[in-house]
Design a protein around this motif. Structure first.
Motif, PDB file in Angstrom:
ATOM      1  N   TYR A  38      26.419  24.891 -54.698  1.00  0.00           N
ATOM      2  CA  TYR A  38      27.567  25.750 -54.915  1.00  0.00           C
ATOM      3  C   TYR A  38      28.111  26.189 -53.561  1.00  0.00           C
ATOM      4  O   TYR A  38      27.357  26.480 -52.637  1.00  0.00           O
ATOM      5  CB  TYR A  38      27.193  26.962 -55.770  1.00  0.00           C
ATOM      6  CG  TYR A  38      26.707  26.559 -57.146  1.00  0.00           C
ATOM      7  CD1 TYR A  38      27.611  26.176 -58.132  1.00  0.00           C
ATOM      8  CD2 TYR A  38      25.348  26.534 -57.457  1.00  0.00           C
ATOM      9  CE1 TYR A  38      27.180  25.781 -59.396  1.00  0.00           C
ATOM     10  CE2 TYR A  38      24.900  26.142 -58.711  1.00  0.00           C
ATOM     11  CZ  TYR A  38      25.827  25.764 -59.676  1.00  0.00           C
ATOM     12  OH  TYR A  38      25.398  25.358 -60.910  1.00  0.00           O
ATOM     13  N   ASP A  81      33.182  27.963 -55.379  1.00  0.00           N
ATOM     14  CA  ASP A  81      32.360  28.376 -56.514  1.00  0.00           C
ATOM     15  C   ASP A  81      32.066  29.870 -56.508  1.00  0.00           C
ATOM     16  O   ASP A  81      31.862  30.470 -57.558  1.00  0.00           O
ATOM     17  CB  ASP A  81      31.036  27.602 -56.513  1.00  0.00           C
ATOM     18  CG  ASP A  81      31.241  26.114 -56.656  1.00  0.00           C
ATOM     19  OD1 ASP A  81      31.916  25.702 -57.615  1.00  0.00           O
ATOM     20  OD2 ASP A  81      30.744  25.354 -55.793  1.00  0.00           O
ATOM     21  N   LYS A 104      21.244  26.135 -62.756  1.00  0.00           N
ATOM     22  CA  LYS A 104      22.679  25.929 -62.898  1.00  0.00           C
ATOM     23  C   LYS A 104      23.376  27.247 -63.197  1.00  0.00           C
ATOM     24  O   LYS A 104      22.910  28.042 -64.014  1.00  0.00           O
ATOM     25  CB  LYS A 104      22.970  24.925 -64.020  1.00  0.00           C
ATOM     26  CG  LYS A 104      24.438  24.565 -64.154  1.00  0.00           C
ATOM     27  CD  LYS A 104      24.648  23.505 -65.230  1.00  0.00           C
ATOM     28  CE  LYS A 104      26.123  23.114 -65.337  1.00  0.00           C
ATOM     29  NZ  LYS A 104      26.336  22.073 -66.365  1.00  0.00           N
ATOM     30  N   ILE A 105      24.481  27.479 -62.530  1.00  0.00           N
ATOM     31  CA  ILE A 105      25.283  28.669 -62.796  1.00  0.00           C
ATOM     32  C   ILE A 105      26.191  28.403 -63.985  1.00  0.00           C
ATOM     33  O   ILE A 105      26.928  27.415 -64.008  1.00  0.00           O
ATOM     34  CB  ILE A 105      26.103  29.061 -61.554  1.00  0.00           C
ATOM     35  CG1 ILE A 105      25.180  29.582 -60.447  1.00  0.00           C
ATOM     36  CG2 ILE A 105      27.159  30.100 -61.910  1.00  0.00           C
ATOM     37  CD1 ILE A 105      25.895  29.917 -59.156  1.00  0.00           C
ATOM     38  N   GLU A 106      26.138  29.289 -64.956  1.00  0.00           N
ATOM     39  CA  GLU A 106      26.964  29.141 -66.149  1.00  0.00           C
ATOM     40  C   GLU A 106      28.179  30.051 -66.043  1.00  0.00           C
ATOM     41  O   GLU A 106      28.044  31.270 -65.886  1.00  0.00           O
ATOM     42  CB  GLU A 106      26.156  29.494 -67.398  1.00  0.00           C
ATOM     43  CG  GLU A 106      26.905  29.259 -68.698  1.00  0.00           C
ATOM     44  CD  GLU A 106      26.048  29.508 -69.928  1.00  0.00           C
ATOM     45  OE1 GLU A 106      26.629  29.694 -71.012  1.00  0.00           O
ATOM     46  OE2 GLU A 106      24.809  29.522 -69.787  1.00  0.00           O
ATOM     47  N   LYS A 120      25.444  36.773 -68.275  1.00  0.00           N
ATOM     48  CA  LYS A 120      25.625  35.505 -67.571  1.00  0.00           C
ATOM     49  C   LYS A 120      26.114  35.754 -66.142  1.00  0.00           C
ATOM     50  O   LYS A 120      25.717  35.056 -65.208  1.00  0.00           O
ATOM     51  CB  LYS A 120      26.623  34.615 -68.321  1.00  0.00           C
ATOM     52  CG  LYS A 120      26.211  34.258 -69.749  1.00  0.00           C
ATOM     53  CD  LYS A 120      25.003  33.349 -69.768  1.00  0.00           C
ATOM     54  CE  LYS A 120      24.717  32.887 -71.200  1.00  0.00           C
ATOM     55  NZ  LYS A 120      23.523  32.000 -71.274  1.00  0.00           N
ATOM     56  N   ALA A 170      24.192  34.679 -62.738  1.00  0.00           N
ATOM     57  CA  ALA A 170      24.831  33.923 -61.663  1.00  0.00           C
ATOM     58  C   ALA A 170      24.701  34.648 -60.327  1.00  0.00           C
ATOM     59  O   ALA A 170      24.432  34.034 -59.287  1.00  0.00           O
ATOM     60  CB  ALA A 170      26.310  33.702 -61.998  1.00  0.00           C
ATOM     61  N   LYS A 171      24.867  35.942 -60.356  1.00  0.00           N
ATOM     62  CA  LYS A 171      24.716  36.770 -59.153  1.00  0.00           C
ATOM     63  C   LYS A 171      23.300  36.654 -58.593  1.00  0.00           C
ATOM     64  O   LYS A 171      23.109  36.485 -57.384  1.00  0.00           O
ATOM     65  CB  LYS A 171      25.035  38.222 -59.516  1.00  0.00           C
ATOM     66  CG  LYS A 171      24.912  39.226 -58.396  1.00  0.00           C
ATOM     67  CD  LYS A 171      25.338  40.600 -58.909  1.00  0.00           C
ATOM     68  CE  LYS A 171      25.236  41.679 -57.851  1.00  0.00           C
ATOM     69  NZ  LYS A 171      25.716  42.995 -58.361  1.00  0.00           N
ATOM     70  N   ILE A 223      21.210  34.169 -58.981  1.00  0.00           N
ATOM     71  CA  ILE A 223      21.015  32.814 -58.446  1.00  0.00           C
ATOM     72  C   ILE A 223      21.578  32.703 -57.033  1.00  0.00           C
ATOM     73  O   ILE A 223      20.936  32.175 -56.122  1.00  0.00           O
ATOM     74  CB  ILE A 223      21.665  31.772 -59.382  1.00  0.00           C
ATOM     75  CG1 ILE A 223      20.889  31.676 -60.695  1.00  0.00           C
ATOM     76  CG2 ILE A 223      21.731  30.400 -58.707  1.00  0.00           C
ATOM     77  CD1 ILE A 223      21.592  30.854 -61.774  1.00  0.00           C
ATOM     78  N   VAL A 224      22.802  33.203 -56.829  1.00  0.00           N
ATOM     79  CA  VAL A 224      23.438  33.120 -55.509  1.00  0.00           C
ATOM     80  C   VAL A 224      22.644  33.912 -54.479  1.00  0.00           C
ATOM     81  O   VAL A 224      22.320  33.402 -53.391  1.00  0.00           O
ATOM     82  CB  VAL A 224      24.889  33.621 -55.570  1.00  0.00           C
ATOM     83  CG1 VAL A 224      25.486  33.713 -54.162  1.00  0.00           C
ATOM     84  CG2 VAL A 224      25.735  32.703 -56.439  1.00  0.00           C
TER      85      VAL A 224
END
Length: 349
Positions: A4, A34, A226-228, A235, A239-240, A242-243
């Motif tokens: 990403y 992304d 994987k970011i959804e 969600k 995602a936050k 994960i980054v």
């Protein structure tokens, strides 16, 4: 690994930028990013007012840029819910951010710009701390200002990407030395404000439009998750996480998009059947190989060990047999211009 691509260190109308949060996110989405990180000075207002989330395919995250009472020691803080007083010394707010579960990066730590009196340098001076996550090794705005001269100022204003050539050598040297002792993650920032400047006294120019700077210094993350894309708060929170996890672990690299799109670059270690990514620590053995894969372009691949050149090759890929313990990273150049700077892989230390 999922890759990403993001732009970090961005200012909005909530501090000294000219763009609204939604407007900036929309431009980032048009630019194919992304994720972006909004870092207004000493405020999390964009977070409190609910601007964090997806805008099209782009995730807008909100951190802040904190400084001390001398307006020095600027610190990019992420993953926190409250900011801290500018009356605190840098060492204190760096630790408070870590204790709060956040991560942080020293912003433009060796800035030495003197071309505009109204925009003095803001270097990092309080090195008596080990609580920071990493360092902004490449800052577009700082490099542009440092390269600015009376002779090139009009060309530099009209073409703000051309003078960006490489990270600050002093910053890279300090970054390598720190990594011999502990993991210190390197990121890139654009320091975007989209300032409007009056030229020649009769017309106004937006010198650094967000759309232009989104084509400059980028930070790519690699993650096994994987970011959804979703409007669901859970969600978005996932995602936050994960980054920020990828940034904290150093599973990331910095590129200058102006020279070429670095999507697909890989730098990893192989030990038998095991693969290790940037940010990982590997036990030393005689079977370790470091591999580099470039996307599309052939480039000069430099393998750096403990801050010194270990080996180099001009190709689309490279394989290095490792015979010494150390911290290793890669630099890639196209036509003698810096393109990619990886984070480190620690081998045997």
């Amino acid at each position: 690994m999922f890759e990403y691509i993001g732009a970090l260190h961005i200012h909005s109308v909530f501090s000294d930028g000219s763009g609204e949060a939604r407007e900036i996110a929309a431009i980032a989405n048009e630019s194919g990013l992304d994720f972006i990180l909004l870092t207004d000075h000493n405020t999390l207002r964009a977070l409190k007012e609910g601007f964090e989330g997806f805008y099209g395919k782009t995730l807008l995250l909100v951190g802040c840029e904190i400084n001390d009472k001398q307006n020095q020691n600027h610190y990019i803080a992420c993953g926190i819910d409250e900011t801290f007083s500018t009356r605190l010394p840098a060492k204190k707010y760096v630790k408070l951010i870590k204790d709060a579960g956040g991560i942080g990066f020293l912003a433009h730590p060796h800035e030495k710009r003197y071309s505009m009196e109204q925009h003095p340098p803001y270097p990092w001076t309080d090195w008596d701390t080990e609580d920071f996550t990493g360092i902004e090794i490449w800052n577009h705005m700082s490099e542009w200002m440092e390269n600015l001269t009376e002779q090139n100022k009009y060309q530099s204003f009209m073409h703000p990407l051309k003078t960006i050539t490489a990270p600050n050598p002093e910053t890279v040297e300090v970054w390598d030395k720190l990594n011999i002792k502990r993991k210190v993650v390197g990121i890139g920032g654009i320091d975007a404000h989209a300032h409007k400047v009056n030229l020649l006294g009769f017309f106004e120019v937006e010198v650094f439009p967000y759309k232009v700077l989104f084509k400059s210094i980028r930070t790519h993350i690699l993650t096994s998750e994987k970011i959804e894309i979703s409007d669901n708060p859970q969600k978005i929170a996932a995602a936050k996480r994960i980054v920020y996890h990828a940034l904290a672990e150093g599973r990331c690299f910095v590129s200058n998009y102006y020279h070429s799109d670095a999507t697909g670059f890989r730098f990893f270690a192989e030990d038998g059947n095991r693969i290790y990514q940037m940010g990982d620590k590997v036990d030393f053995s005689k079977n370790i190989k470091l591999r580099v894969l470039l996307p599309g372009n052939s480039g000069l691949i430099k393998l750096i060990r403990n801050g010194k050149l270990y080996d180099s090759v001009e190709n689309f890929d490279a394989e290095f047999i490792i015979k010494q313990k150390g911290v290793y990273r890669v630099e890639v150049y196209i036509d003698n211009k810096a393109w990619i700077f990886s984070n480190h892989i620690r081998i045997g230390i």
